[in-house]
Design a protein around this motif. Structure first.
Motif, PDB file in Angstrom:
ATOM      1  N   GLU A 108      58.756  73.801 135.555  1.00  0.00           N
ATOM      2  CA  GLU A 108      57.882  74.349 134.526  1.00  0.00           C
ATOM      3  C   GLU A 108      58.491  75.538 133.788  1.00  0.00           C
ATOM      4  O   GLU A 108      58.065  75.841 132.674  1.00  0.00           O
ATOM      5  CB  GLU A 108      56.548  74.784 135.148  1.00  0.00           C
ATOM      6  N   HIS A 109      59.465  76.213 134.366  1.00  0.00           N
ATOM      7  CA  HIS A 109      60.002  77.430 133.769  1.00  0.00           C
ATOM      8  C   HIS A 109      60.570  77.179 132.373  1.00  0.00           C
ATOM      9  O   HIS A 109      60.176  77.832 131.401  1.00  0.00           O
ATOM     10  CB  HIS A 109      61.071  78.039 134.682  1.00  0.00           C
ATOM     11  N   ASN A 110      61.517  76.253 132.267  1.00  0.00           N
ATOM     12  CA  ASN A 110      62.148  75.976 130.969  1.00  0.00           C
ATOM     13  C   ASN A 110      61.134  75.454 129.952  1.00  0.00           C
ATOM     14  O   ASN A 110      61.213  75.777 128.758  1.00  0.00           O
ATOM     15  CB  ASN A 110      63.288  74.983 131.134  1.00  0.00           C
ATOM     16  N   ILE A 111      60.192  74.636 130.423  1.00  0.00           N
ATOM     17  CA  ILE A 111      59.162  74.111 129.520  1.00  0.00           C
ATOM     18  C   ILE A 111      58.301  75.247 128.971  1.00  0.00           C
ATOM     19  O   ILE A 111      57.976  75.285 127.776  1.00  0.00           O
ATOM     20  CB  ILE A 111      58.291  73.074 130.247  1.00  0.00           C
ATOM     21  N   ASN A 112      57.956  76.193 129.823  1.00  0.00           N
ATOM     22  CA  ASN A 112      57.139  77.330 129.373  1.00  0.00           C
ATOM     23  C   ASN A 112      57.902  78.232 128.401  1.00  0.00           C
ATOM     24  O   ASN A 112      57.321  78.773 127.454  1.00  0.00           O
ATOM     25  CB  ASN A 112      56.661  78.141 130.570  1.00  0.00           C
ATOM     26  N   PHE A 113      59.193  78.399 128.637  1.00  0.00           N
ATOM     27  CA  PHE A 113      60.008  79.172 127.687  1.00  0.00           C
ATOM     28  C   PHE A 113      60.034  78.485 126.318  1.00  0.00           C
ATOM     29  O   PHE A 113      59.948  79.145 125.278  1.00  0.00           O
ATOM     30  CB  PHE A 113      61.433  79.337 128.224  1.00  0.00           C
ATOM     31  N   TYR A 114      60.162  77.170 126.336  1.00  0.00           N
ATOM     32  CA  TYR A 114      60.158  76.407 125.081  1.00  0.00           C
ATOM     33  C   TYR A 114      58.805  76.537 124.383  1.00  0.00           C
ATOM     34  O   TYR A 114      58.738  76.734 123.163  1.00  0.00           O
ATOM     35  CB  TYR A 114      60.471  74.940 125.367  1.00  0.00           C
ATOM     36  N   ARG A 115      57.713  76.436 125.143  1.00  0.00           N
ATOM     37  CA  ARG A 115      56.382  76.532 124.558  1.00  0.00           C
ATOM     38  C   ARG A 115      56.156  77.903 123.932  1.00  0.00           C
ATOM     39  O   ARG A 115      55.534  78.012 122.865  1.00  0.00           O
ATOM     40  CB  ARG A 115      55.319  76.250 125.623  1.00  0.00           C
ATOM     41  N   PHE A 116      56.646  78.945 124.603  1.00  0.00           N
ATOM     42  CA  PHE A 116      56.468  80.287 124.055  1.00  0.00           C
ATOM     43  C   PHE A 116      57.288  80.471 122.775  1.00  0.00           C
ATOM     44  O   PHE A 116      56.772  80.988 121.774  1.00  0.00           O
ATOM     45  CB  PHE A 116      56.885  81.338 125.087  1.00  0.00           C
ATOM     46  N   ALA A 117      58.553  80.033 122.802  1.00  0.00           N
ATOM     47  CA  ALA A 117      59.442  80.272 121.661  1.00  0.00           C
ATOM     48  C   ALA A 117      59.096  79.377 120.477  1.00  0.00           C
ATOM     49  O   ALA A 117      58.875  79.860 119.355  1.00  0.00           O
ATOM     50  CB  ALA A 117      60.899  80.054 122.076  1.00  0.00           C
ATOM     51  N   ALA A 118      59.040  78.053 120.714  1.00  0.00           N
ATOM     52  CA  ALA A 118      58.825  77.104 119.618  1.00  0.00           C
ATOM     53  C   ALA A 118      57.354  76.923 119.276  1.00  0.00           C
ATOM     54  O   ALA A 118      57.011  76.626 118.127  1.00  0.00           O
ATOM     55  CB  ALA A 118      59.442  75.751 119.974  1.00  0.00           C
ATOM     56  N   GLY A 119      56.477  77.082 120.267  1.00  0.00           N
ATOM     57  CA  GLY A 119      55.059  76.830 120.037  1.00  0.00           C
ATOM     58  C   GLY A 119      54.264  78.037 119.611  1.00  0.00           C
ATOM     59  O   GLY A 119      53.157  77.890 119.084  1.00  0.00           O
ATOM     60  N   PHE A 120      54.811  79.246 119.830  1.00  0.00           N
ATOM     61  CA  PHE A 120      54.048  80.437 119.466  1.00  0.00           C
ATOM     62  C   PHE A 120      54.859  81.449 118.658  1.00  0.00           C
ATOM     63  O   PHE A 120      54.463  81.830 117.551  1.00  0.00           O
ATOM     64  CB  PHE A 120      53.509  81.128 120.724  1.00  0.00           C
ATOM     65  N   PHE A 121      55.995  81.894 119.202  1.00  0.00           N
ATOM     66  CA  PHE A 121      56.706  83.008 118.586  1.00  0.00           C
ATOM     67  C   PHE A 121      57.255  82.656 117.209  1.00  0.00           C
ATOM     68  O   PHE A 121      57.067  83.414 116.241  1.00  0.00           O
ATOM     69  CB  PHE A 121      57.838  83.477 119.504  1.00  0.00           C
ATOM     70  N   PHE A 122      57.948  81.517 117.088  1.00  0.00           N
ATOM     71  CA  PHE A 122      58.485  81.117 115.781  1.00  0.00           C
ATOM     72  C   PHE A 122      57.380  80.867 114.757  1.00  0.00           C
ATOM     73  O   PHE A 122      57.470  81.361 113.620  1.00  0.00           O
ATOM     74  CB  PHE A 122      59.371  79.882 115.941  1.00  0.00           C
TER      75      PHE A 122
END
Length: 356
Positions: free
Chosen positions: A184-198
């Motif tokens: 789940e770690h890498n998936i959560n990093f992706y969700r934060f970066a691509a799904g929220f921050f950008f």
């Protein structure tokens, strides 16, 4: 259940965590959002249809945004039953995955279409005479298909793992892992970066450009300026409040959650932030339906249509017989006759002047 007991034991949660928030706060929020969100989004869908019918590309984005909200609203009864049964999933794992997908689809599809709407408004206000090819019905349809395809593919890759497990009380838990699994770690990093921050950066950029142009514009009416500023401010507030806390805590869990002790301390705060994402289903219709300058006209059309359908045929017949001269056909004929008479008199006057 379709899963064997052995499969469930492989996913056993060793953490003993107090889930009282799920039996107190969560049902109230889910029921409230369901009661308000269902009719509000149905009305929003009709409003989006009116926009699409008027060949406004914004209606395409509104329609997709509302569909994502409605799909999640339809899954809320299952979550309500789940939390009221002390986090015990009584259905099969497939339905657990479907409800989980609808939960995350609602978050990230909503984020994506909020960005589409903000960029569309940015191009319309900042570059009104350029980029017309990106502000068409066809372009909006293509973008919408790409967004849905991307999110469905992402969910298919994410949810290949088992999503049901047993907790310390032998309850079948759906969509919850404490502490979080390694995958789940890498998936959560992706969700934060691509799904929220950008997307958050895109929103700041587009709406800062919109506000800058509106302030400098002297030709824009004051009422229109207030409307644009209200739309900009409301969108940013909703985006930050509904999605900000959840993604910050998601990143925090991914960075620091390595034990049951940490998972227990952050459990209540994390789930309150997850409940905030649910209010997005109520906020979207309010934001994009009731902030439009044409909304009141559209609601007036809906009201008039409903009023006409509620009237009995007898009343309509009596009205037509009592006031035959007020029908649209009669008025049209009278206006046509008046135009002919006016034209005839003008020609007579011109001929008379030529003779003189």
């Amino acid at each position: 259940m379709e899963n064997s007991s052995e499969d469930l034991m492989d996913n056993t949660l060793n953490c003993t965590i107090n889930h009282d928030i799920h039996q107190t706060v969560s049902p109230v929020v889910y029921i409230l959002v369901f009661i308000i969100g269902l009719p509000a989004n149905c009305l929003s869908l009709y409003y989006a249809y009116l926009q699409v019918k008027a060949k406004n590309e914004l209606g395409i984005y509104l329609c997709n945004l509302t569909i994502a909200d409605l799909l999640y609203v339809f899954s809320l009864p299952f979550w309500i039953q789940y939390v009221l049964q002390h986090d015990n999933w009584t259905y099969d794992e497939l339905l657990c995955k479907i409800c989980g997908i609808l939960l995350y689809e609602n978050i990230y599809i909503s984020v994506a279409f909020l960005c589409c709407i903000s960029i569309d408004r940015y191009l319309a206000v900042v570059y009104p005479f350029h980029f017309h090819q990106f502000r068409t019905m066809k372009a909006a349809t293509v973008v919408s298909i790409v967004i849905w395809a991307k999110e469905i593919l992402t969910c298919w890759l994410v949810f290949t793992h088992g999503e049901v497990s047993k907790d310390s009380e032998s309850h079948v838990v759906c969509f919850e892992h404490y502490p979080i699994k390694n995958w789940e770690h890498n998936i959560n990093f992706y969700r934060f970066a691509a799904g929220f921050f950008f997307p958050f950066l895109l929103l700041i950029f587009s709406y800062y450009g919109i506000l800058r142009v509106v302030r400098k514009s002297h030709g824009t009416q004051k009422k229109k300026k207030v409307q644009i500023k209200r739309l900009v401010s409301s969108t940013m507030v909703i985006f930050i409040v509904c999605f900000g806390p959840y993604h910050v805590l998601l990143l925090t869990r991914s960075l620091f959650e390595t034990s049951c002790d940490f998972a227990g301390r952050i459990f209540n705060v994390y789930h309150i932030s997850l409940l905030l994402t649910t209010f997005n289903c109520v906020a979207d219709p309010i934001l994009y339906c009731f902030s439009s300058e044409n909304t009141y006209q559209d609601f007036a059309k809906i009201r008039n249509t409903c009023s006409k359908r509620l009237k009995c045929r007898k009343t309509e017949t009596e009205t037509k017989e009592s006031y035959p001269m007020s029908t649209p056909e009669t008025v049209k004929k009278l206006r046509g006759q008046a135009d002919v008479d006016s034209e005839f008199l003008s020609k007579v006057q011109v001929a008379h002047e030529m003779q003189e």
